[in-house]
Design a protein around this motif. Structure first.
Motif, PDB file in Angstrom:
ATOM      1  N   PRO A 215      21.724 -29.417  -4.229  1.00  0.00           N
ATOM      2  CA  PRO A 215      20.336 -29.844  -4.522  1.00  0.00           C
ATOM      3  C   PRO A 215      19.323 -28.688  -3.884  1.00  0.00           C
ATOM      4  CG  PRO A 215      21.353 -31.032  -2.830  1.00  0.00           C
ATOM      5  CD  PRO A 215      22.245 -30.376  -3.482  1.00  0.00           C
ATOM      6  N   ALA A 216      18.201 -28.544  -4.787  1.00  0.00           N
ATOM      7  CA  ALA A 216      17.054 -27.754  -4.243  1.00  0.00           C
ATOM      8  C   ALA A 216      16.219 -28.614  -3.250  1.00  0.00           C
ATOM      9  CB  ALA A 216      16.377 -27.405  -5.299  1.00  0.00           C
ATOM     10  N   PRO A 217      15.589 -27.822  -2.317  1.00  0.00           N
ATOM     11  CA  PRO A 217      14.752 -28.612  -1.526  1.00  0.00           C
ATOM     12  C   PRO A 217      13.533 -29.435  -2.150  1.00  0.00           C
ATOM     13  CG  PRO A 217      14.844 -26.208  -0.663  1.00  0.00           C
ATOM     14  CD  PRO A 217      15.650 -26.430  -2.050  1.00  0.00           C
ATOM     15  N   ASP A 218      13.376 -30.545  -1.726  1.00  0.00           N
ATOM     16  CA  ASP A 218      12.226 -31.504  -2.232  1.00  0.00           C
ATOM     17  C   ASP A 218      11.102 -31.362  -1.375  1.00  0.00           C
ATOM     18  OD1 ASP A 218      10.804 -33.221  -3.681  1.00  0.00           O
ATOM     19  OD2 ASP A 218      12.271 -34.896  -3.639  1.00  0.00           O
ATOM     20  N   VAL A 219      10.015 -30.743  -1.476  1.00  0.00           N
ATOM     21  CA  VAL A 219       9.032 -30.489  -0.515  1.00  0.00           C
ATOM     22  C   VAL A 219       7.791 -30.624  -1.436  1.00  0.00           C
ATOM     23  CG1 VAL A 219      10.487 -28.907   0.617  1.00  0.00           C
ATOM     24  CG2 VAL A 219       9.333 -27.916  -1.203  1.00  0.00           C
ATOM     25  N   ASP A 220       6.752 -30.672  -0.583  1.00  0.00           N
ATOM     26  CA  ASP A 220       5.393 -30.644  -0.911  1.00  0.00           C
ATOM     27  C   ASP A 220       4.770 -29.484  -0.683  1.00  0.00           C
ATOM     28  OD1 ASP A 220       2.697 -31.144  -1.542  1.00  0.00           O
ATOM     29  OD2 ASP A 220       2.510 -32.924  -0.111  1.00  0.00           O
ATOM     30  N   LEU A 221       4.702 -28.505  -1.772  1.00  0.00           N
ATOM     31  CA  LEU A 221       4.079 -27.091  -1.587  1.00  0.00           C
ATOM     32  C   LEU A 221       2.663 -27.162  -1.221  1.00  0.00           C
ATOM     33  CD1 LEU A 221       5.876 -25.023  -4.420  1.00  0.00           C
ATOM     34  CD2 LEU A 221       5.912 -24.582  -1.722  1.00  0.00           C
ATOM     35  N   ASP A 222       1.788 -28.062  -1.820  1.00  0.00           N
ATOM     36  CA  ASP A 222       0.392 -27.977  -1.673  1.00  0.00           C
ATOM     37  C   ASP A 222      -0.110 -29.024  -0.395  1.00  0.00           C
ATOM     38  OD1 ASP A 222       0.098 -26.433  -3.784  1.00  0.00           O
ATOM     39  OD2 ASP A 222       0.475 -28.199  -5.005  1.00  0.00           O
ATOM     40  N   GLY A 223       0.905 -29.619   0.372  1.00  0.00           N
ATOM     41  CA  GLY A 223       0.494 -30.443   1.420  1.00  0.00           C
ATOM     42  C   GLY A 223       0.280 -29.792   2.823  1.00  0.00           C
ATOM     43  N   PRO A 224      -0.068 -30.536   3.601  1.00  0.00           N
ATOM     44  CA  PRO A 224      -0.248 -29.648   5.122  1.00  0.00           C
ATOM     45  C   PRO A 224       0.978 -29.271   5.944  1.00  0.00           C
ATOM     46  CG  PRO A 224      -0.318 -32.267   5.299  1.00  0.00           C
ATOM     47  CD  PRO A 224      -0.387 -31.803   3.819  1.00  0.00           C
ATOM     48  N   LEU A 225       0.787 -28.200   6.444  1.00  0.00           N
ATOM     49  CA  LEU A 225       1.900 -27.652   6.983  1.00  0.00           C
ATOM     50  C   LEU A 225       2.610 -28.545   8.086  1.00  0.00           C
ATOM     51  CD1 LEU A 225       3.706 -25.003   8.080  1.00  0.00           C
ATOM     52  CD2 LEU A 225       1.975 -24.839   9.670  1.00  0.00           C
ATOM     53  N   ALA A 226       3.984 -28.725   7.775  1.00  0.00           N
ATOM     54  CA  ALA A 226       5.107 -29.297   8.650  1.00  0.00           C
ATOM     55  C   ALA A 226       6.289 -28.441   8.738  1.00  0.00           C
ATOM     56  CB  ALA A 226       5.178 -30.794   8.090  1.00  0.00           C
ATOM     57  N   MET A 227       6.486 -28.100   9.723  1.00  0.00           N
ATOM     58  CA  MET A 227       7.853 -27.132  10.198  1.00  0.00           C
ATOM     59  C   MET A 227       8.452 -27.696  11.456  1.00  0.00           C
ATOM     60  SD  MET A 227       8.367 -22.991  10.753  1.00  0.00           S
ATOM     61  CE  MET A 227       9.512 -22.607  11.400  1.00  0.00           C
TER      62      MET A 227
ATOM     63  N   GLY B  53      13.279 -22.769  12.356  1.00  0.00           N
ATOM     64  CA  GLY B  53      13.297 -24.101  11.631  1.00  0.00           C
ATOM     65  C   GLY B  53      12.905 -23.918  10.273  1.00  0.00           C
ATOM     66  N   ARG B  54      13.114 -25.126   9.561  1.00  0.00           N
ATOM     67  CA  ARG B  54      12.622 -25.330   8.187  1.00  0.00           C
ATOM     68  C   ARG B  54      11.382 -25.606   8.141  1.00  0.00           C
ATOM     69  NH1 ARG B  54      16.098 -28.965   3.731  1.00  0.00           N
ATOM     70  NH2 ARG B  54      14.202 -29.368   2.432  1.00  0.00           N
ATOM     71  N   ILE B  55      10.686 -25.248   6.936  1.00  0.00           N
ATOM     72  CA  ILE B  55       9.300 -25.625   6.644  1.00  0.00           C
ATOM     73  C   ILE B  55       9.427 -26.971   5.629  1.00  0.00           C
ATOM     74  CG2 ILE B  55       7.125 -24.913   5.451  1.00  0.00           C
ATOM     75  CD1 ILE B  55       7.957 -21.908   6.222  1.00  0.00           C
ATOM     76  N   TYR B  56       9.033 -28.203   6.049  1.00  0.00           N
ATOM     77  CA  TYR B  56       9.036 -29.452   5.349  1.00  0.00           C
ATOM     78  C   TYR B  56       8.129 -29.358   4.150  1.00  0.00           C
ATOM     79  CZ  TYR B  56      12.972 -30.691   8.268  1.00  0.00           C
ATOM     80  OH  TYR B  56      13.954 -30.621   9.075  1.00  0.00           O
ATOM     81  N   SER B  57       6.892 -29.004   4.517  1.00  0.00           N
ATOM     82  CA  SER B  57       5.707 -29.064   3.394  1.00  0.00           C
ATOM     83  C   SER B  57       4.535 -27.835   3.909  1.00  0.00           C
ATOM     84  CB  SER B  57       5.105 -30.522   3.586  1.00  0.00           C
ATOM     85  OG  SER B  57       4.450 -30.705   4.800  1.00  0.00           O
ATOM     86  N   GLY B  58       3.658 -27.534   2.807  1.00  0.00           N
ATOM     87  CA  GLY B  58       2.886 -26.666   3.104  1.00  0.00           C
ATOM     88  C   GLY B  58       3.272 -25.161   3.078  1.00  0.00           C
ATOM     89  N   THR B  59       2.424 -24.237   3.718  1.00  0.00           N
ATOM     90  CA  THR B  59       2.874 -22.921   3.805  1.00  0.00           C
ATOM     91  C   THR B  59       2.371 -22.540   5.319  1.00  0.00           C
ATOM     92  OG1 THR B  59       2.516 -22.447   1.461  1.00  0.00           O
ATOM     93  CG2 THR B  59       2.386 -20.641   3.051  1.00  0.00           C
ATOM     94  N   ILE B  60       3.119 -21.580   5.966  1.00  0.00           N
ATOM     95  CA  ILE B  60       2.795 -21.015   7.169  1.00  0.00           C
ATOM     96  C   ILE B  60       2.459 -19.553   7.013  1.00  0.00           C
ATOM     97  CG2 ILE B  60       5.166 -20.493   7.722  1.00  0.00           C
ATOM     98  CD1 ILE B  60       4.251 -21.330  10.599  1.00  0.00           C
ATOM     99  N   HIS B  61       1.419 -18.935   7.638  1.00  0.00           N
ATOM    100  CA  HIS B  61       0.953 -17.636   7.379  1.00  0.00           C
ATOM    101  C   HIS B  61       0.862 -16.957   8.942  1.00  0.00           C
ATOM    102  CE1 HIS B  61      -0.755 -19.760   3.929  1.00  0.00           C
ATOM    103  NE2 HIS B  61      -0.902 -18.387   3.498  1.00  0.00           N
TER     104      HIS B  61
END
Length: 614
Positions: free
Chosen positions: A199-211, A228-236
């Motif tokens: 399975p590929a990660p099932d995530v919310d790319l456009d949601g708020p950051l959650a890692m 750790g793993r990023i569950y949603s959003g993007t970290i810069h």
């Protein structure tokens, strides 16, 4: 939304079933090493002790690029003492490769790691390894693996996935096959199945950051690094983020550096997206379970719980008469500083200075967990002494509870009665017994107190023909007094080198721990008596010389080789009034009170009847 260009895969297995070797093969198949590069075997086992012991101690992350997909591979420890690592890093994965030896099948500690993977709802793909080894039975190993998954409560979906996705491999020879005899000689069938079926990660790319931080690395230059793993959003890089602790407290922090994993190393980047695994620099005092999230739209994630430590040992500065002869670092202050540094890196241990400042108490998950730290320190040049491992009790509803372990012994049927007797004397209760033509499988429930020193007794009664494993199960009611070491010790009465003539007379009275020429000191354990009660002995006694010669005068003393203790064996052997002295090249056992006079005084003051002279 599925992040189709990423796969997060954990490799789980019993000790020595070939996890790290399989990763080597995957790296070579994807051209991770430049042409002509000299590569050591088991590249992930970078720690000296990992290479010597043949086990993985620290979880590690690498990534592989294959067919345009980034495969993040998480290499996990297989030993129960490092279960704190296993529990956390599985949170970063979406699927797992269950690696099983084709000859041995699933072993007891496969159960330990697999239970965590099933509880984390991971899809499990079975890899039957070592299909080229003598005695290999891939079909039987597969059936046993599926039975084990069923026993551990795998869902119908997990069982169906595992049945349909099986790879047969010889990691050491660098090939994987869809059938044991299909003749393929590369690793691509395994890589193809990971990319196509896992399975590929099932995530919310456009949601708020959650890692969520699941592993801590440490650098002397930048401090703690949260991985750790990023569950949603993007970290810069440069983002201001909210850090939510396990206890609910919140602080603001700024990302100073950001890394993702790139083959065997890390690559600095300006951003990382949901589904990937990242390393973040800049979060002061970051800890396991911390959630990095968007300050304006914070996301809540489940806190990470780690099984508590079950054993503790007190580290003290060495007071041995031989202190400073072998190691470079002997002071109590340096010892404390080193252990406090370990507290920063090793979150699975609880490290605290004693109230009276005489030492530092280190609590961990087992003897091996604690001895790995000691071994690392002695290689750094430290000399120190440690007391007997102490089991950590706890109270609930007015009842004293102690850690209980599940122990498994596999031995020749003729020795099973003696093994059951050994466990009975140590407070163990047999929970299962399966007898075959060549092997008997025994399972016991036993307090952790009873485990200490048990392995050597089992090896003695089975003449070395036994496999012994144990894993922490739960906290249970206090089991009462458990029999300690029955035989007394031989204790040196002086600080001198051992002489062959003296040892020749002593070996008839027990088992010796020293050889001629070894440096001994007053209060040091030099052997074990064949009966109860300690005995002080003269290891430097020489033969009286006269002007008469006898027919046997020139016959050399015939000595049995001394019993040599590993660090783990010494820790399990000593009693409450004894210590293990650890130096870069020596492991010695000694009495806490070195002189016989001091020991007699202590015995009188505490109302003890001490048979110090047998």
């Amino acid at each position: 939304m599925l992040q189709k260009t990423i796969r997060n895969i954990a490799i789980i297995a019993h000790v020595d079933h070939g996890k790290t070797t399989l990763v080597d093969g995957m790296l070579k198949a994807t051209d991770a090493f430049r042409e002509g590069q000299q590569v050591q075997e088991r590249v992930l086992d970078s720690n000296d002790q990992e290479r010597e012991r043949g086990i993985t101690i620290l979880s590690k992350n690498i990534s592989i690029e294959y067919r345009g997909v980034k495969i993040n591979v998480i290499d996990t420890p297989g030993h129960a003492d490092f279960g704190g690592e296993v529990e956390r890093v599985l949170k970063m994965a979406d699927g797992a490769l269950l690696l099983v030896d084709a000859a041995e099948g699933p072993m007891p500690q496969t159960r330990f790691v697999l239970r965590h993977a099933i509880a984390a709802h991971l899809q499990v793909m079975i890899v039957i390894n070592k299909i080229d080894r003598d005695g290999a039975n891939p079909e039987n190993a597969l059936n046993q693996s599926l039975d084990l998954m069923m026993d551990l409560g795998a869902t119908d979906e997990q069982l169906e996935f595992a049945m349909e996705h099986v790879v047969y491999a010889s990691a050491v020879n660098g090939y994987a096959r869809l059938a044991p005899d299909d003749g393929n000689m590369d690793m691509y069938p395994l890589l193809d199945m990971i990319v196509d079926e896992m399975p590929a990660p099932d995530v919310d790319l456009d949601g708020p950051l959650a890692m969520q931080c699941v592993t801590i690395d440490h650098s002397d230059y930048v401090g703690r690094i949260g991985i750790g793993r990023i569950y949603s959003g993007t970290i810069h890089d440069g983002d201001d983020i909210l850090v939510v602790k396990n206890d609910g407290s919140r602080t603001m922090a700024r990302v100073k550096q950001l890394f993702t994993f790139d083959y065997l190393g890390r690559k600095e980047c300006d951003h990382a997206e949901a589904g990937d695994i990242a390393a973040v620099v800049g979060i002061d005092r970051t800890d396991i379970g911390d959630v990095y999230t968007d300050p304006e739209n914070p996301v809540e994630l489940e806190p990470i719980e780690i099984d508590p430590p079950t054993l503790s040992i007190v580290f003290e500065a060495s007071t041995s008469p031989l202190v400073g002869r072998d190691g470079d670092i002997v002071g109590g202050r340096q010892l404390k500083e080193r252990l406090m540094q370990e507290r920063e890196n090793n979150v699975t241990m609880r490290i605290e200075e004693l109230p009276d400042k005489t030492g530092v108490e280190v609590a961990g998950r087992g003897i091996l967990h604690l001895s790995v730290l000691m071994e690392a320190m002695r290689r750094e040049g430290f000399e120190f002494q440690v007391g007997r491992p102490r089991v950590l009790f706890k109270k609930e509803h007015g009842q004293v509870l102690e850690p209980v372990e599940n122990a498994v012994v596999e031995c020749n049927p003729e020795f099973s009665g003696k093994v059951i007797e050994v466990f009975g004397n140590a407070g163990g209760t047999m929970t299962n017994m399966e007898t075959g033509t060549t092997q008997t499988h025994l399972e016991f429930s036993i307090p952790t107190r009873g485990i200490m020193g048990l392995k050597s007794r089992i090896m003695n009664v089975t003449h070395g023909d036994a496999v012994f494993y144990h894993t922490f199960a739960e906290y249970g009611p206090y089991a009462g007094e458990i029999g300690a070491r029955q035989n007394g010790a031989m204790i040196s009465m002086s600080t001198e080198k051992a002489v062959a003539y003296a040892l020749g007379t002593l070996q008839d009275r027990g088992t010796l721990f020293i050889a001629p020429g070894d440096e001994c000191y007053e209060g040091m354990l030099v052997g074990e008596r064949s009966r109860p009660g300690d005995m002080t002995v003269n290891v430097a006694r020489s033969k009286n010389l006269g002007n008469q010669r006898s027919s046997t005068a020139d016959i050399a003393v015939q000595l049995t080789p001394p019993k040599v203790f590993s660090l783990e064996e010494a820790l399990e052997y000593i009693m409450d009034d004894e210590l293990v002295e650890v130096t870069p090249h020596f492991i010695r056992m000694r009495k806490r009170l070195l002189t016989e006079v001091e020991r007699r005084k202590w015995a009188v003051q505490h109302g003890k009847v001490a048979k110090l002279n047998g």
